[in-house]
Structures are given as C-alpha cells and as structure tokens.
Design a protein around this motif. Sequence first.
Motif, PDB file in Angstrom:
ATOM      1  N   LEU A 169       3.149   2.516   9.089  1.00 26.02           N
ATOM      2  CA  LEU A 169       3.622   3.162  10.314  1.00 26.02           C
ATOM      3  C   LEU A 169       4.181   2.134  11.289  1.00 26.02           C
ATOM      4  O   LEU A 169       5.225   2.379  11.925  1.00 26.02           O
ATOM      5  CB  LEU A 169       2.481   3.953  10.952  1.00 26.02           C
ATOM      6  N   GLU A 170       3.545   1.001  11.401  1.00 30.55           N
ATOM      7  CA  GLU A 170       4.061  -0.043  12.278  1.00 30.55           C
ATOM      8  C   GLU A 170       5.417  -0.537  11.787  1.00 30.55           C
ATOM      9  O   GLU A 170       6.350  -0.727  12.580  1.00 30.55           O
ATOM     10  CB  GLU A 170       3.075  -1.202  12.341  1.00 30.55           C
ATOM     11  N   ARG A 171       5.525  -0.741  10.509  1.00 28.82           N
ATOM     12  CA  ARG A 171       6.759  -1.273   9.932  1.00 28.82           C
ATOM     13  C   ARG A 171       7.924  -0.301  10.045  1.00 28.82           C
ATOM     14  O   ARG A 171       9.090  -0.710  10.120  1.00 28.82           O
ATOM     15  CB  ARG A 171       6.507  -1.626   8.454  1.00 28.82           C
ATOM     16  N   THR A 172       7.634   1.006  10.062  1.00 25.86           N
ATOM     17  CA  THR A 172       8.687   2.025  10.095  1.00 25.86           C
ATOM     18  C   THR A 172       8.867   2.646  11.479  1.00 25.86           C
ATOM     19  O   THR A 172       9.526   3.673  11.602  1.00 25.86           O
ATOM     20  CB  THR A 172       8.366   3.147   9.089  1.00 25.86           C
ATOM     21  N   GLY A 173       8.262   2.037  12.483  1.00 25.19           N
ATOM     22  CA  GLY A 173       8.397   2.579  13.819  1.00 25.19           C
ATOM     23  C   GLY A 173       7.707   3.913  13.994  1.00 25.19           C
ATOM     24  O   GLY A 173       8.115   4.730  14.829  1.00 25.19           O
ATOM     25  N   GLY A 174       6.667   4.145  13.204  1.00 25.39           N
ATOM     26  CA  GLY A 174       5.905   5.381  13.320  1.00 25.39           C
ATOM     27  C   GLY A 174       6.404   6.502  12.448  1.00 25.39           C
ATOM     28  O   GLY A 174       5.955   7.642  12.575  1.00 25.39           O
ATOM     29  N   ALA A 226       6.470   7.022   8.745  1.00 27.68           N
ATOM     30  CA  ALA A 226       6.143   6.678   7.370  1.00 27.68           C
ATOM     31  C   ALA A 226       6.709   7.694   6.387  1.00 27.68           C
ATOM     32  O   ALA A 226       6.887   8.872   6.719  1.00 27.68           O
ATOM     33  CB  ALA A 226       4.634   6.586   7.193  1.00 27.68           C
ATOM     34  N   THR A 227       6.992   7.242   5.183  1.00 28.30           N
ATOM     35  CA  THR A 227       7.401   8.092   4.068  1.00 28.30           C
ATOM     36  C   THR A 227       6.605   7.682   2.840  1.00 28.30           C
ATOM     37  O   THR A 227       5.938   6.639   2.838  1.00 28.30           O
ATOM     38  CB  THR A 227       8.900   7.926   3.765  1.00 28.30           C
ATOM     39  N   ALA A 228       6.688   8.481   1.803  1.00 34.24           N
ATOM     40  CA  ALA A 228       6.025   8.117   0.552  1.00 34.24           C
ATOM     41  C   ALA A 228       6.587   6.798   0.027  1.00 34.24           C
ATOM     42  O   ALA A 228       5.841   5.935  -0.458  1.00 34.24           O
ATOM     43  CB  ALA A 228       6.215   9.229  -0.479  1.00 34.24           C
ATOM     44  N   ASP A 229       7.896   6.610   0.128  1.00 38.53           N
ATOM     45  CA  ASP A 229       8.526   5.378  -0.334  1.00 38.53           C
ATOM     46  C   ASP A 229       8.008   4.165   0.438  1.00 38.53           C
ATOM     47  O   ASP A 229       7.696   3.122  -0.149  1.00 38.53           O
ATOM     48  CB  ASP A 229      10.040   5.469  -0.171  1.00 38.53           C
ATOM     49  N   ALA A 230       7.928   4.313   1.759  1.00 41.86           N
ATOM     50  CA  ALA A 230       7.499   3.184   2.591  1.00 41.86           C
ATOM     51  C   ALA A 230       6.046   2.831   2.333  1.00 41.86           C
ATOM     52  O   ALA A 230       5.682   1.645   2.252  1.00 41.86           O
ATOM     53  CB  ALA A 230       7.718   3.519   4.062  1.00 41.86           C
ATOM     54  N   TRP A 231       5.191   3.853   2.218  1.00 37.34           N
ATOM     55  CA  TRP A 231       3.775   3.595   1.952  1.00 37.34           C
ATOM     56  C   TRP A 231       3.617   2.965   0.573  1.00 37.34           C
ATOM     57  O   TRP A 231       2.833   2.030   0.385  1.00 37.34           O
ATOM     58  CB  TRP A 231       2.978   4.894   2.065  1.00 37.34           C
ATOM     59  N   ALA A 232       4.382   3.441  -0.405  1.00 35.50           N
ATOM     60  CA  ALA A 232       4.321   2.877  -1.760  1.00 35.50           C
ATOM     61  C   ALA A 232       4.720   1.409  -1.757  1.00 35.50           C
ATOM     62  O   ALA A 232       4.116   0.588  -2.464  1.00 35.50           O
ATOM     63  CB  ALA A 232       5.241   3.663  -2.688  1.00 35.50           C
ATOM     64  N   ALA A 233       5.723   1.060  -0.971  1.00 35.71           N
ATOM     65  CA  ALA A 233       6.158  -0.337  -0.895  1.00 35.71           C
ATOM     66  C   ALA A 233       5.025  -1.229  -0.399  1.00 35.71           C
ATOM     67  O   ALA A 233       4.851  -2.363  -0.866  1.00 35.71           O
ATOM     68  CB  ALA A 233       7.370  -0.458   0.022  1.00 35.71           C
ATOM     69  N   ASP A 234       4.233  -0.719   0.540  1.00 37.46           N
ATOM     70  CA  ASP A 234       3.119  -1.518   1.047  1.00 37.46           C
ATOM     71  C   ASP A 234       1.958  -1.559   0.063  1.00 37.46           C
ATOM     72  O   ASP A 234       1.178  -2.522   0.057  1.00 37.46           O
ATOM     73  CB  ASP A 234       2.669  -0.972   2.406  1.00 37.46           C
ATOM     74  N   TRP A 235       1.812  -0.541  -0.765  1.00 31.42           N
ATOM     75  CA  TRP A 235       0.820  -0.617  -1.850  1.00 31.42           C
ATOM     76  C   TRP A 235       1.184  -1.775  -2.782  1.00 31.42           C
ATOM     77  O   TRP A 235       0.313  -2.551  -3.181  1.00 31.42           O
ATOM     78  CB  TRP A 235       0.792   0.686  -2.642  1.00 31.42           C
TER      79      TRP A 235
END
Length: 333
Positions: A64-69, A71-80
């Motif tokens: 959420l911090e990285r995406t400016g609040g 989040a998407t499945a893609d963004a969360w997956a990237a952090d996994w």
Amino acid sequence: MKRNSPLFDKVLGCLLGGFIGDAMGTPTENLSHDDIQQRFGWVQTFSGDGTDDSLLKHILCETLERTGGHATADAWAADWIRHSQTFVNSKLFFAPVVATFWKLSGEQVLPRDAGAGNMASSSSAMCISPMGIVNAGNPRQAVLETFEVAGLIHHNFCRDGACAMAAAVAQAFVPSTNVESVLRAASEFLPERSAEAMRVALQSTLAMARESAGYEDFRARYYSAAIDVRQHFTDSRETVPLALALVWLAGGDAQKAVEYGANFGRDADTIASMAGAVAGAMGGASALPQAWLDTLGSQADKQRALADRMTRLVHARAEAARAAALIVLETSV
C-alpha cells in the motif's frame, strides 16, 4: 500529520489491536476453551511478534505504501516475490499462502489467477485490515478493492470473508460509528447471491451471539453446536463471523475483544487479531491498556511509525478523492 490526531489514534489502534491479538492468541491456537482454562487460566498477556497473520499484514502495508494506497493483486504479488526468503524459510504460513507463493515463483501463474483452487482458510481475511484503513469511512470501496487484492490467495467464500473484514474496519473509522453499524457494514456490500455462504455464516453466528447471555454462554453454545461437522478450524466461515461476534459481545471494547478471541480457542490468534483490528480502530490506541503497550517494547515504536505512514496514505487518498469530486462538481455547473 499530527500523531495525536483522532485519525492517527484509530490507525494505530487498528494496527496494535491486530498485532497484540495475534500474539496473545498464539499459545491458545487449536485448543478448546477447556484446554485453555486448564493450561493458562484466563489469558490476558502476550509475548512475541505474532504469526503469519502479522507477517502478511505488514507486507500488505508495504504494498500500500509503494502504490500510494492503491494495492492490486499484481502489486502485492510483487512484494511476495521480493520477500521470497521469508516465505521459503518461515514455517508459519498455511497451505493456501504456500500454494500461492509457489504458483507465483515456480509456475509463473498470474497473480489474479493464483488464488484459484486454494483450500479454504482465513489467510486472506486475517491480514486484510490495511485495506480497511486506507478506505477509512468507505466500506463499499473497501469491499471493491479487497476483492481484487484478496484474490491472490482465495477465489471462494474466503475472499468474501476478507471483504467483510475490510468493510468492518473501514466503517470503524467513522467517528460516530457503533458496533451495530460496523456489523452491518461487514455484510451490507457483499453480493447477495455470490457471497451467500459468507452472508449465511455471518448471520447465524451473530444471531447466536445476540441470543446468548454473554461471552461464556456464547462460547459454550458455539462449541456444542455440532462444531465437529465444520471444515477446518481455520475456515473463514468460522473465524470471520466469530471475530465480529466477539466485537459485538465486547461492546466494541478492544481489550475485551482481544481477550475473548485469545480465550476462545480454535483459530485463536486469527480470531483475536481480526477482532482486535476492528475494535482497535473503533476505540483507538488511546483506549488500549498501558500494560499492553509497555509489553510491546521496541515493537511499539515500529507500529507507531507504520501508523504514521498509513495515516498519511489515508489523508492523501481522501484529498485526491475530494479534488476529483470538486472537478466534477465545477464542470457540471
């Protein structure tokens, strides 16, 4: 943002309530309430940094911090994937999370497809409160955005459970809110037909809570209500309704809600963590026992720093939404 603002207090209360609930419920996980009584008496203290509930929640906060609040499945997956060693080395994660991780890293499955076929659990609901935080006061939007994000782990009723929890947290941020409005928000924006399984589970468990004479009576009734025919004790059709029922029985008091969850047994860490996140957002960190804050030690400063950053995200999203609305209003005159 001022750290003494009501919004910051609620954000910190949500984070601390969830974190402490996770830690307090860890020793009692998968025990019956009789076992808990015999081994521990009444659990009201904690130690440690919790379980996978908190690990996944903190990774979601990073997203959420990285995406400016946003989040998407893609963004969360990237952090996994960025935290690959955490998933590889930790033995805390439950089957659906492990399955999703290896689908992402080993099979190159698309993030939006990763939750398909995973077994039922609370893995998506237990860590989802940050989606409620960034959608503070807007449970409908919390449901819409959570449906996308939670799909990384689940494509079944568990996804609806995550949506229910995010909506409850979002509603808890409304200054004039009460327990009834929080419970109503948890199911109000779930699809009537597609989310029927979660709706029915919420309705039946909350009805049992309302019919009970209090926490101990509710716990006894629940344990005697053919609990052996339920799926796994981490099934979100059990944990999500239980967490919200305990918030109701606690009257929205975070200390009671967390202790009720930790002393309930079953998936105690997750139940206490979710109940603590909702009630913590309602009452704020200022309503939590000082002894709990003292027990956190250095972790308290980490949670305050995270709360500060999350509060800034809430404010930024609210300002952006207001600016967009003004543009529409100005051009419609």
